[in-house]
Design a protein around this motif. Structure first.
Motif, mmCIF file in Angstrom:
data_model
loop_
_atom_site.group_PDB
_atom_site.id
_atom_site.type_symbol
_atom_site.label_atom_id
_atom_site.label_comp_id
_atom_site.label_asym_id
_atom_site.label_seq_id
_atom_site.Cartn_x
_atom_site.Cartn_y
_atom_site.Cartn_z
ATOM 1 N N VAL A 1 5.838 5.290 -0.439
ATOM 2 C CA VAL A 1 5.815 6.422 0.485
ATOM 3 C C VAL A 1 5.801 7.715 -0.313
ATOM 4 O O VAL A 1 6.613 7.900 -1.224
ATOM 5 N N GLN A 2 4.875 8.591 0.029
ATOM 6 C CA GLN A 2 4.784 9.898 -0.610
ATOM 7 C C GLN A 2 5.132 10.967 0.414
ATOM 8 O O GLN A 2 4.453 11.122 1.430
ATOM 9 N N GLY B 1 0.811 -1.215 0.000
ATOM 10 C CA GLY B 1 0.000 0.000 0.000
ATOM 11 C C GLY B 1 0.835 1.250 0.000
ATOM 12 O O GLY B 1 1.957 1.270 -0.514
ATOM 13 N N LYS B 2 0.291 2.328 0.587
ATOM 14 C CA LYS B 2 0.917 3.646 0.496
ATOM 15 C C LYS B 2 0.829 4.375 1.831
ATOM 16 O O LYS B 2 -0.145 4.232 2.565
ATOM 17 N N VAL B 3 1.861 5.147 2.128
ATOM 18 C CA VAL B 3 1.861 6.044 3.276
ATOM 19 C C VAL B 3 2.162 7.445 2.761
ATOM 20 O O VAL B 3 3.117 7.645 2.006
ATOM 21 N N SER B 4 1.346 8.401 3.151
ATOM 22 C CA SER B 4 1.546 9.789 2.748
ATOM 23 C C SER B 4 1.804 10.636 3.985
ATOM 24 O O SER B 4 0.997 10.647 4.912
ATOM 25 N N SER C 1 -5.801 13.930 3.179
ATOM 26 C CA SER C 1 -4.853 13.493 2.156
ATOM 27 C C SER C 1 -3.496 13.092 2.724
ATOM 28 O O SER C 1 -2.644 12.583 1.989
ATOM 29 N N LEU C 2 -3.269 13.327 4.015
ATOM 30 C CA LEU C 2 -2.045 12.875 4.686
ATOM 31 C C LEU C 2 -2.395 11.861 5.762
ATOM 32 O O LEU C 2 -3.419 11.990 6.437
ATOM 33 N N ALA D 1 15.052 7.274 9.720
ATOM 34 C CA ALA D 1 13.730 6.670 9.916
ATOM 35 C C ALA D 1 13.259 5.975 8.637
ATOM 36 O O ALA D 1 12.730 4.854 8.686
ATOM 37 N N PHE D 2 13.440 6.628 7.499
ATOM 38 C CA PHE D 2 12.986 6.018 6.246
ATOM 39 C C PHE D 2 13.839 4.806 5.878
ATOM 40 O O PHE D 2 13.320 3.813 5.355
#
Length: 300
Positions: free
Chosen positions: A122-123, A91-94, A140-141, A109-110
């Motif tokens: 990741v966005q 999936g995605k994390v923004s 949106s975040l 951290a990343f």
């Protein structure tokens, strides 16, 4: 209300045109009109009015637009969470972060997060608190990491403190007031300061400075730390920056730290999210990586 109704309404809001919304959605104009009318019947109020000049939102439409965006964002977040549980953490994390955090703690951290969950997209956004809060509000975040003035965060958000940082004053190397040792001596100068959702311009500085002094007479309000650094380095401006950023960037921009006799307040570097919002498993993992990296950074 149905997702297709929300999608149609949000498309109309963003395009301010039935024709453009239909093109974005890949359906006919009459279909868009029909779907929006169905939504209006469901909410019991007119949302959109058409005129010779195009489309405009009614009072109800203006109020409902951010809710519609938030509902769509939460629906997508729910789908992501189910997919992450079913298929493993994908999936995605923004998220949005401050410039200082981006240059200091975020890389570690990343790196930790990416090693553990390489399939998650990741966005990132690097920006200031007002923009973050707006995107958190509309959904949106997933979360943001920013410097928060204690007691100043809107109650619709919640913050988890990572570590404290101090504010410092910066001037260009040849600033006429470079020998100043007190905030009082700097009040005659022009300041550049970030604004936020509650304060702007001259008011922005008042909660941040000691002694109960009134705001400086001249304040430039900025929404970019990069712009503030560049301008302070080239002009006779006074800037307030967080200490980690000052250590990293002042010399590069020709800025000197002014050692003033007053003690400026501490800010809290915090993870911020909407109050009551449940993070997806992937977003929660990222927050945990940020906590670990922050603990290491503060211990070093």
């Amino acid at each position: 209300m149905k997702p297709n109704q929300l999608h149609a309404f949000v498309a109309v809001v963003e395009q301010m045109s039935i024709r453009a919304a239909a093109r974005v959605l890949g359906i006919s104009q009459p279909a868009v009109t029909k779907i929006v009318r169905e939504l209006e019947r469901e909410v019991g109020a007119p949302l959109v009015e058409r005129s010779v000049k195009g489309v405009r939102l009614t009072e109800f439409g203006k109020a409902f637009a951010p809710r519609a965006r938030l509902l769509l964002a939460d629906m997508q977040r729910a789908r992501d969470e189910i997919a992450q549980i079913r298929d493993g953490l994908t999936g995605k994390v923004s998220l949005a972060v401050s410039t200082s955090f981006a240059l200091t703690v975020l890389p570690a951290a990343f790196k930790d997060f990416h090693a553990r969950l390489p399939a998650v997209d990741v966005q990132f956004s690097e920006t200031v608190l007002p923009w973050m809060l707006g995107r958190l509000r509309e959904g949106s975040l997933d979360f943001a990491v920013a410097h928060v003035v204690p007691g100043r965060l809107d109650p619709q958000f919640e913050a988890m403190e990572l570590f404290p940082v101090r504010l410092v004053v910066g001037l260009r190397e040849r600033h006429p007031l470079r020998a100043s040792r007190s905030i009082r001596e700097l009040y005659k100068a022009e300041w550049i300061l970030p604004g936020d959702d509650h304060f702007s311009g001259r008011e922005a500085v008042s909660p941040l400075l000691p002694l109960g002094l009134p705001p400086p007479a001249r304040v430039i309000q900025g929404q970019s730390v990069t712009v503030a650094l560049a301008l302070v380095g080239q002009m006779d401006l006074v800037g307030l920056f967080v200490e980690p950023l000052a250590t990293l960037t002042f010399k590069r921009h020709g800025i000197r730290r002014v050692e003033i006799e007053e003690e400026l307040p501490m800010l809290s570097v915090s993870v911020i999210k909407r109050r009551g919002q449940l993070l997806t498993p992937a977003a929660q993992h990222f927050v945990e990586c940020i906590q670990r990296a922050s603990a290491v950074a503060m211990g070093s």
